[in-house]
Motif scaffolding. Sequence first.
Motif, PDB file in Angstrom:
ATOM      1  N   ALA A  35       8.603  -7.061 -15.885  1.00 21.06           N
ATOM      2  CA  ALA A  35       8.075  -5.938 -16.672  1.00 21.06           C
ATOM      3  C   ALA A  35       6.709  -5.521 -16.123  1.00 21.06           C
ATOM      4  O   ALA A  35       6.404  -4.322 -16.013  1.00 21.06           O
ATOM      5  N   ALA A  36       5.887  -6.521 -15.733  1.00 22.14           N
ATOM      6  CA  ALA A  36       4.551  -6.192 -15.203  1.00 22.14           C
ATOM      7  C   ALA A  36       4.695  -5.414 -13.891  1.00 22.14           C
ATOM      8  O   ALA A  36       3.982  -4.439 -13.646  1.00 22.14           O
ATOM      9  N   ILE A  37       5.642  -5.845 -13.070  1.00 21.45           N
ATOM     10  CA  ILE A  37       5.829  -5.152 -11.785  1.00 21.45           C
ATOM     11  C   ILE A  37       6.401  -3.754 -12.029  1.00 21.45           C
ATOM     12  O   ILE A  37       6.050  -2.798 -11.336  1.00 21.45           O
ATOM     13  N   ALA A  38       7.271  -3.641 -13.028  1.00 20.31           N
ATOM     14  CA  ALA A  38       7.826  -2.312 -13.341  1.00 20.31           C
ATOM     15  C   ALA A  38       6.688  -1.360 -13.700  1.00 20.31           C
ATOM     16  O   ALA A  38       6.681  -0.197 -13.278  1.00 20.31           O
ATOM     17  N   ASP A  39       5.702  -1.855 -14.459  1.00 17.77           N
ATOM     18  CA  ASP A  39       4.551  -1.002 -14.822  1.00 17.77           C
ATOM     19  C   ASP A  39       3.797  -0.578 -13.562  1.00 17.77           C
ATOM     20  O   ASP A  39       3.417   0.575 -13.399  1.00 17.77           O
ATOM     21  N   GLU A  40       3.577  -1.565 -12.675  1.00 13.98           N
ATOM     22  CA  GLU A  40       2.849  -1.246 -11.434  1.00 13.98           C
ATOM     23  C   GLU A  40       3.596  -0.174 -10.642  1.00 13.98           C
ATOM     24  O   GLU A  40       2.996   0.746 -10.102  1.00 13.98           O
ATOM     25  N   LEU A  41       4.931  -0.338 -10.592  1.00 14.53           N
ATOM     26  CA  LEU A  41       5.724   0.623  -9.816  1.00 14.53           C
ATOM     27  C   LEU A  41       5.638   2.022 -10.430  1.00 14.53           C
ATOM     28  O   LEU A  41       5.534   3.016  -9.714  1.00 14.53           O
ATOM     29  N   ASP A  42       5.648   2.074 -11.778  1.00 13.87           N
ATOM     30  CA  ASP A  42       5.505   3.390 -12.442  1.00 13.87           C
ATOM     31  C   ASP A  42       4.225   4.069 -11.986  1.00 13.87           C
ATOM     32  O   ASP A  42       4.219   5.248 -11.639  1.00 13.87           O
ATOM     33  N   THR A  43       3.141   3.271 -11.978  1.00 11.59           N
ATOM     34  CA  THR A  43       1.855   3.842 -11.571  1.00 11.59           C
ATOM     35  C   THR A  43       1.931   4.327 -10.127  1.00 11.59           C
ATOM     36  O   THR A  43       1.445   5.411  -9.799  1.00 11.59           O
ATOM     37  N   LEU A  44       2.529   3.503  -9.280  1.00 13.01           N
ATOM     38  CA  LEU A  44       2.612   3.884  -7.860  1.00 13.01           C
ATOM     39  C   LEU A  44       3.419   5.166  -7.672  1.00 13.01           C
ATOM     40  O   LEU A  44       3.063   6.017  -6.871  1.00 13.01           O
ATOM     41  N   VAL A  45       4.512   5.268  -8.433  1.00 15.23           N
ATOM     42  CA  VAL A  45       5.345   6.477  -8.309  1.00 15.23           C
ATOM     43  C   VAL A  45       4.527   7.694  -8.723  1.00 15.23           C
ATOM     44  O   VAL A  45       4.525   8.722  -8.039  1.00 15.23           O
ATOM     45  N   GLN A  46       3.795   7.538  -9.832  1.00 17.97           N
ATOM     46  CA  GLN A  46       3.024   8.703 -10.304  1.00 17.97           C
ATOM     47  C   GLN A  46       1.902   9.068  -9.344  1.00 17.97           C
ATOM     48  O   GLN A  46       1.576  10.221  -9.149  1.00 17.97           O
ATOM     49  N   ARG A  47       1.310   8.023  -8.723  1.00 21.43           N
ATOM     50  CA  ARG A  47       0.160   8.272  -7.859  1.00 21.43           C
ATOM     51  C   ARG A  47       0.550   8.830  -6.481  1.00 21.43           C
ATOM     52  O   ARG A  47      -0.260   9.449  -5.800  1.00 21.43           O
ATOM     53  N   SER A  48       1.807   8.573  -6.059  1.00 20.42           N
ATOM     54  CA  SER A  48       2.208   8.942  -4.696  1.00 20.42           C
ATOM     55  C   SER A  48       2.209  10.455  -4.513  1.00 20.42           C
ATOM     56  O   SER A  48       2.823  11.176  -5.295  1.00 20.42           O
ATOM     57  N   SER A  85       3.033  11.870  -1.456  1.00 19.88           N
ATOM     58  CA  SER A  85       4.107  12.308  -0.569  1.00 19.88           C
ATOM     59  C   SER A  85       5.461  11.872  -1.127  1.00 19.88           C
ATOM     60  O   SER A  85       5.585  10.806  -1.742  1.00 19.88           O
ATOM     61  N   LYS A  86       6.448  12.732  -0.907  1.00 20.90           N
ATOM     62  CA  LYS A  86       7.783  12.448  -1.448  1.00 20.90           C
ATOM     63  C   LYS A  86       8.356  11.182  -0.826  1.00 20.90           C
ATOM     64  O   LYS A  86       8.953  10.357  -1.502  1.00 20.90           O
ATOM     65  N   ALA A  87       8.095  11.049   0.520  1.00 19.84           N
ATOM     66  CA  ALA A  87       8.660   9.886   1.222  1.00 19.84           C
ATOM     67  C   ALA A  87       8.139   8.591   0.591  1.00 19.84           C
ATOM     68  O   ALA A  87       8.890   7.640   0.379  1.00 19.84           O
ATOM     69  N   VAL A  88       6.838   8.576   0.277  1.00 22.71           N
ATOM     70  CA  VAL A  88       6.249   7.363  -0.301  1.00 22.71           C
ATOM     71  C   VAL A  88       6.800   7.148  -1.714  1.00 22.71           C
ATOM     72  O   VAL A  88       7.180   6.031  -2.091  1.00 22.71           O
ATOM     73  N   ARG A  89       6.893   8.251  -2.456  1.00 27.18           N
ATOM     74  CA  ARG A  89       7.396   8.130  -3.834  1.00 27.18           C
ATOM     75  C   ARG A  89       8.821   7.575  -3.816  1.00 27.18           C
ATOM     76  O   ARG A  89       9.169   6.680  -4.579  1.00 27.18           O
ATOM     77  N   ASP A  90       9.634   8.094  -2.884  1.00 27.73           N
ATOM     78  CA  ASP A  90      11.034   7.645  -2.808  1.00 27.73           C
ATOM     79  C   ASP A  90      11.127   6.142  -2.590  1.00 27.73           C
ATOM     80  O   ASP A  90      12.010   5.472  -3.117  1.00 27.73           O
ATOM     81  N   ILE A  91      10.204   5.608  -1.799  1.00 31.73           N
ATOM     82  CA  ILE A  91      10.239   4.168  -1.517  1.00 31.73           C
ATOM     83  C   ILE A  91      10.018   3.381  -2.816  1.00 31.73           C
ATOM     84  O   ILE A  91      10.745   2.430  -3.122  1.00 31.73           O
ATOM     85  N   PHE A  92       9.049   3.828  -3.607  1.00 29.49           N
ATOM     86  CA  PHE A  92       8.791   3.079  -4.848  1.00 29.49           C
ATOM     87  C   PHE A  92       9.883   3.303  -5.891  1.00 29.49           C
ATOM     88  O   PHE A  92      10.178   2.415  -6.687  1.00 29.49           O
ATOM     89  N   VAL A  93      10.516   4.476  -5.834  1.00 36.06           N
ATOM     90  CA  VAL A  93      11.647   4.705  -6.741  1.00 36.06           C
ATOM     91  C   VAL A  93      12.782   3.736  -6.368  1.00 36.06           C
ATOM     92  O   VAL A  93      13.444   3.158  -7.228  1.00 36.06           O
ATOM     93  N   THR A  94      12.955   3.534  -5.058  1.00 35.22           N
ATOM     94  CA  THR A  94      13.970   2.563  -4.616  1.00 35.22           C
ATOM     95  C   THR A  94      13.625   1.179  -5.154  1.00 35.22           C
ATOM     96  O   THR A  94      14.496   0.448  -5.626  1.00 35.22           O
ATOM     97  N   HIS A  95      12.337   0.823  -5.104  1.00 33.17           N
ATOM     98  CA  HIS A  95      11.935  -0.492  -5.609  1.00 33.17           C
ATOM     99  C   HIS A  95      12.248  -0.610  -7.107  1.00 33.17           C
ATOM    100  O   HIS A  95      12.676  -1.661  -7.577  1.00 33.17           O
ATOM    101  N   GLN A  96      12.050   0.486  -7.821  1.00 31.78           N
ATOM    102  CA  GLN A  96      12.364   0.443  -9.259  1.00 31.78           C
ATOM    103  C   GLN A  96      13.840   0.145  -9.456  1.00 31.78           C
ATOM    104  O   GLN A  96      14.215  -0.673 -10.293  1.00 31.78           O
ATOM    105  N   ALA A  97      14.673   0.824  -8.637  1.00 32.23           N
ATOM    106  CA  ALA A  97      16.117   0.618  -8.785  1.00 32.23           C
ATOM    107  C   ALA A  97      16.497  -0.821  -8.440  1.00 32.23           C
ATOM    108  O   ALA A  97      17.329  -1.440  -9.103  1.00 32.23           O
ATOM    109  N   LEU A  98      15.843  -1.366  -7.408  1.00 26.90           N
ATOM    110  CA  LEU A  98      16.158  -2.749  -7.021  1.00 26.90           C
ATOM    111  C   LEU A  98      15.727  -3.718  -8.126  1.00 26.90           C
ATOM    112  O   LEU A  98      16.414  -4.696  -8.414  1.00 26.90           O
ATOM    113  N   LEU A  99      14.596  -3.431  -8.735  1.00 26.92           N
ATOM    114  CA  LEU A  99      14.098  -4.313  -9.795  1.00 26.92           C
ATOM    115  C   LEU A  99      15.080  -4.346 -10.969  1.00 26.92           C
ATOM    116  O   LEU A  99      15.241  -5.358 -11.630  1.00 26.92           O
TER     117      LEU A  99
END
Length: 959
Positions: A446-459, A461-475
Motif C-alpha cells: 500500500a505504501a509503494i502504491a501511494d508512492e507510485l500514485d505520486t510518481l504518476v502524477q508528477r511525471s 513525460s508520457k513515456a515516464v508516466r507509462d512506466i510507473f503505470v506499468t508498475h502499478q499494474a504489476l503491483l
Amino acid sequence: MLELTAQQVRMQQRAADKPTALELLCRALEADGLVEPGYLAGLQAREAQGSTYLGQGIAIPHGTPQTRDLVVRTGVRLLHFPEGVDWGDGQIVYLAIAIAARSDEHLNLLQLLTRALGEGDTGAQLRGAQTADQLLAALSGGAGTLALDSSLVGLQQSAEDLDELLLLAARRLKAAGCAESGFLAALQQGEALYLGNAIWWLSGGDKVSRPGLAFVTAQRELQHAGQPLRGLFCLAEHGDAARPVLDRLCSLLVEGRGAELANSTSPRAVLEALGGELPVDWPSLRVPLANPHGLHARPSQVLMSMARDFSGELRVRVADSDAAPVSIRSLSKLLSLGARRGQILEFFAEPEIAEVALPALREAVEQGLGEEVMPLPADAMPATVVAAAPEEPPQALASGEWLAAIAAAPGIASGPAHLQVTRRFSYAPRGESSEREALRLNEAKAAIADELDTLVQRSQSKAVRDIFVTHQALLDDPELAAEVSERLVHGDSAEAAWDSVIEQAAKRQEALGDALLAERAADLRDLGRRVLARLCGVALATEPEQPYILVMEEVGPSDVARLDPQRVAGILTVRGGATSHSAIIARALGIPALVGAGEGLLQLQPGSTLLLDGERGQFMLAPSAETLEHALHQRDQQQRRREIAEARRHEPAHTRDGHAVEVCANLGDSAGAATAVALGAEGVGLLRSEFVFLDSPCAPDLVAQEAEYRRVLDALDGRPLVVRTLDVGGDKPLPYWPIPHEANPYLGVRGIRLTLQRPQIFETQLRALLRAADGRPLRIMFPMVGLVEEWRQARDLALALRAEYDCADLQLGIMVEVPSAALLAPVLAREVDFFSIGTNDLTQYALAIDRGHPSLSGQADGLHPAVLQLIDMTVRAAHAHGKWVGICGELAADAQALPVLLGLGVDELSVSARSIPLVKQGVRELDQARARELAQAALGLASAGEVRALVSKALGEDR
Ligand code: PEP
Ligand code: MG
C-alpha cells in the motif's frame, strides 16, 4: 549432450547373467572407441555399489569416478536383450544402456528416459521390439500424460489480441518442455475455435515433445473474428492424452461454467476445475543439493527408500522453477528433475508427516544421500540475500584525480552522486504466521502504491508516466499475489515470499527470448526492490532535489528513457559500452554520460560531488574548487560553441579549406524527421526501419508501412532519405517472428540473411518504400551484408519491383558492418550506388567484442586502427568507382573521430539529430588537408588509445 540414435543400438543380444551382459556392453563401448580397456572394472564396481536398474526393463550401467579417465569420448551403446537378463532382486532388463561419460552428462540421458519410465508398459514394448527404430520409439514413449499444472496457466495477462495470447500460451508450453521451436509457427497456420463464454481453443500436433495444455486469459475482454475473447486454451497435442481433460472441459461448458474460467484470477481454481495438477498446499523446506553429479540414480534411490518410512506423500522440485513438485516415490520423476549440484531442492510434505519428514529429508540431503559430498560455496546456501555484491569490496575511488571511463554521451556535468545500485536485503526466511506476514506485505504494498500514485502524477513525460503505470499494474497483479499467498501459507516470511515470486517472474520474462518482454523483467525487479526495501525497513536513497549524477551498475534503455533530463545532470555506470543502445538514448536525450567506470563506483558515498566529462571519457570524485571552476568554465565554453553551432545549423558543413561533408540524421521512428530537419539535417542517413515492425503486434502490411515512409519523406521535403531494410535477429528479435534458438545469434540468421529467408516480408517492405518515394530521392540499403550474393539477391528483387513504380531518384547500396564487406569493397563498389558504414557492428565484428559486453565493450572502439583500415579500404574502393560513402554508426558523432573520418575521405556523416549542429560545427573547424595527414598517421598506429592521443594532441593545437 547425450542423444539416442539407431546407430548406437545392437538388437537381439543374449546374456546368461548380469556379469556377462556387462562384459558385452563394455566390449561394445570399447569396439567403438568410447572407452579404453579396463572400463569393465568400473561397470562392475558401480553395480556392486547399487544396481543401475531404472525400471520398465531398463538399466543404465556406467563407470565409477575412478574409471572416468578411461573414457575416450562421451557416448552410449544400447544392447537389446529380448530374453531378459536378471539384474538382481528379480528385476529383468530388456534394454541396457551402457554409458561412457566423464562428468554428469548421463543426467540428461536420464531426463530423456523419464517418459519411457513413466506410465504404460514400456518394458513389454522394449522386449518385443524388432528393429532399433522400434526400440527407440518405445523409449520416447507413447502419448504420456497430459501436462497441466500451474506453470501452464497464465491469468489476466496483458494482451491485445488472439495472436498475443497464443504467443503467451505457446511460450508456457515451450517452457514446460511440451513444445519445441516451430510449434507457434505451426499453430499460427490453424484456425482458433470459439467455445463460447469468450473462450477459444487452438491445438497443434507439430513440434510437440509431450502433450500439454496451456490456458491463458487477458486482463480485459478482447474481440476475435467478431466474437468476445478473454481466454485461450492451447493444446500441444500428442496421442489422446488430452481426452480426460477435454471431457471435463466440455462438461464445464455444458454446465455454463465457462465464464468462471474466463474471469478466474486463481490458477488453483482453474486447475481444480479442469482436474490439472494442483500446487500442493503443504509445509515445505528448501535445501541445497551438494552431490557432485546432481540427483542421479543412486541418490534418488536413497530418497525413494526414505519415502517408504513415511505413510504420507512427499514431493520435491527444483526451487524457483516452474515445474510442479514430483513424488519422491517415483525414481523416474526424481530423475526427470535433472537437479544439479548447487541447485536448491524444495520438499513438500503432507501436514501429518511434515514435522518429522522434512527435517529427516534435510539431514539426508545434507549428508549426501549416500554419497560423499563437498560443501557448497556459501553463496549457494539458501539465500537471505537479493543480489550478490562483489565478494571483495572493490577499492574506493581516489578523490581529486581524473579517473578513466568510456565516453558515452558528450558534455560536462557535476552534481551530487545519486546511487541506484542493487542493495542487499537481509531477512528471515520464515515468517511468524501467514496472516501476520500477509498483513505486513499488504502494508508495504500500500505504501509503494501511494508512492507510485505520486510518481504518476508528477511525471511530465508520457513515456515516464507509462512506466510507473506499468508498475502499478504489476503491483496489483492477481497472479503474482496468488503465488505470494501460496508461499505465505507454506510459512515463508513476507520478504522471502515476495522476493522469490518476483525473481521467478522476472526470470520467466527473461526466458521468453523477447527483448521487449524481457525489459519487463527489469520493471519487476525494480518494483520488487521497492517493496522489499519497505518490508526490510531499508530506506532507498531519495532522489536529490538539485540536478544530480546518476550512478548505476548498468543502465538499460528503459532506465535512460525514464530519466528526467532536467534533474539528471549526468550518468555514470559501472559497466556498459559506448555503442550500447542505452548510450545511444543518453546521447539522444542530451545527458552527458560515461559508462564502464568499474566496480569502485559502488563504494561511493551517496551525495559526494562528482564531475564528469562525457567527451574525454573521464570523471573526478570530490574535485577541488579550482578544478570544478575550470571544468565549469569549459562547460560554458562548450555551451557557447553549441549556441554558435545551433545558430549555424542550417548552413552546410565545409572545412576551412572548402571541402563539403553532408551531415544527416539517424532516425528510429518517422516522427523524428521534422525535428531532424529543424536541427539542420541535410537528409536522413539511416532510417532504422525496424520501428515499423517492432511497434506492431504482427508484420505490418504494405499500407501501414507506406504511410510511415511517406511521413519521413514528406518531412524531408526533397532531402534524401536513406532507409535500411529490416534488420532483425541477433540483438533485435521480433516477437512475432520467432527465430529458432541459435548458440550465437550475433553470427546467426540476422539482417539481410533473415529477410532473404522471408522474401514476402522483404518484398512488401521494398514495395512500400518504392510507392512512398513518388520520385523523391530514396536510397535503400541492406543491413549486415557479408557476401556478394546477398547483395545481388537483394538488389535484383529491388530492381524487379522498381519497374512498377515511379522512382526516378533511387540508389541501392549496402551497410558495411561485416568485415568481409569492407574487404570485398573493390568488388562491391562496381555494383552498389553507395556504402554506409555501420561502425557499431563493424567494430564488434572486426575486434570480436560484443558491443554490449558488460566489461569488454569499452575496448570496442571504432577508432581502433584495424577498423580504420576497413573504413579506408571501403572509401578508396568506392571513390575509385565514383560512389559515395557515409558513416552511420556512433563513431560519426565522436568529436575525436571526426578529423580521422574526414581525413579518410568519407562523404557523409549520419548522427543522432541532436548531434547535427555540433558535428557540422566540428567540420567547419577542421582543415581537410591536415585531417588527411592525421588519418594516414592513425592508420599506422597500434591501438585506439594511441589514435585518440594523437587526435587529442592535434585538436589541442588546432583549436
Ligand atoms: C551500426 O551497426 O553501426 C548501425 C548503424 O546499425 P545498428 O546500430 O542499428 O546495429
Ligand atoms: Mg548494425
